[in-house]
Design a protein around this motif. Sequence first.
Motif, PDB file in Angstrom:
ATOM      1  N   MET A   1       0.139  12.356  -1.107  1.00 35.82           N
ATOM      2  CA  MET A   1      -0.088  13.143  -2.380  1.00 35.82           C
ATOM      3  C   MET A   1      -1.156  12.310  -3.193  1.00 35.82           C
ATOM      4  N   THR A   2      -2.003  13.185  -3.569  1.00 31.87           N
ATOM      5  CA  THR A   2      -3.293  12.704  -4.348  1.00 31.87           C
ATOM      6  C   THR A   2      -2.595  12.183  -5.692  1.00 31.87           C
ATOM      7  N   VAL A   3      -3.137  11.025  -6.107  1.00 29.41           N
ATOM      8  CA  VAL A   3      -2.783  10.802  -7.490  1.00 29.41           C
ATOM      9  C   VAL A   3      -3.804  11.157  -8.595  1.00 29.41           C
ATOM     10  N   PRO A   4      -3.456  12.031  -9.646  1.00 28.13           N
ATOM     11  CA  PRO A   4      -4.478  12.550 -10.357  1.00 28.13           C
ATOM     12  C   PRO A   4      -5.225  11.481 -11.147  1.00 28.13           C
ATOM     13  N   SER A   5      -6.455  11.909 -11.325  1.00 25.16           N
ATOM     14  CA  SER A   5      -7.364  10.796 -12.007  1.00 25.16           C
ATOM     15  C   SER A   5      -7.463  11.372 -13.596  1.00 25.16           C
ATOM     16  N   ALA A   6      -7.865  10.405 -14.180  1.00 24.16           N
ATOM     17  CA  ALA A   6      -7.941  10.529 -15.599  1.00 24.16           C
ATOM     18  C   ALA A   6      -9.599   9.950 -16.041  1.00 24.16           C
TER      19      ALA A   6
END
Length: 167
Positions: A1-6
């Motif tokens: 699962m890709t961790v969302p970036s900020a």
Amino acid sequence: MTVPSATIQFEVNGEDKTVCVPPMKRLLDVLREDLQLTGTKEGCGEGECGSCSVRMNGELVNSCLVPVMQAEAATIETVEGLAHEGVLHPLQQAFLQFGGAQCGICTPGMLMAAKHLLAHNPQPSMAEIREGLAGNLCRCTGFIRIFESVVSAADAGSANPQETHAR
Ligand code: FES
Ligand code: FES
């Protein structure tokens, strides 16, 4: 699962920086991997050794324990900011002169902790130096040369406060 970036913005050594990274990524890793500021070292990775010490908003922090999202809008100082226009900071000069660094893993964190100490206490006693650097571990030097380096830099600072304490 890709961790969302900020997108996170902060200042490092006087320069504005913007990174797009997972918000829980460690500040240590963002400095080293995303900003190529590899002076800050990882020792334990658990907040125990101080090798990763940087100053954030004027406080000394273990960057291995700081999620980068906590650095939003912060002012960060790393070891790369100590030298100025090719001239070593008096603390760096003192560590060089007195043998305060051997393998070097602890040295950037020691320098930042020493800078933090002298910023608050320009003429610390030996006991205050020991206490000020108590969160930083060194496996090589036996600490005495590090303490002597800080004494020397403090003495240099009393002769020229702009040089040692303002930078
Ligand atoms: S690597 Fe951060 S305290 Fe040891
Ligand atoms: S110089 Fe090697 S750990 Fe301090």
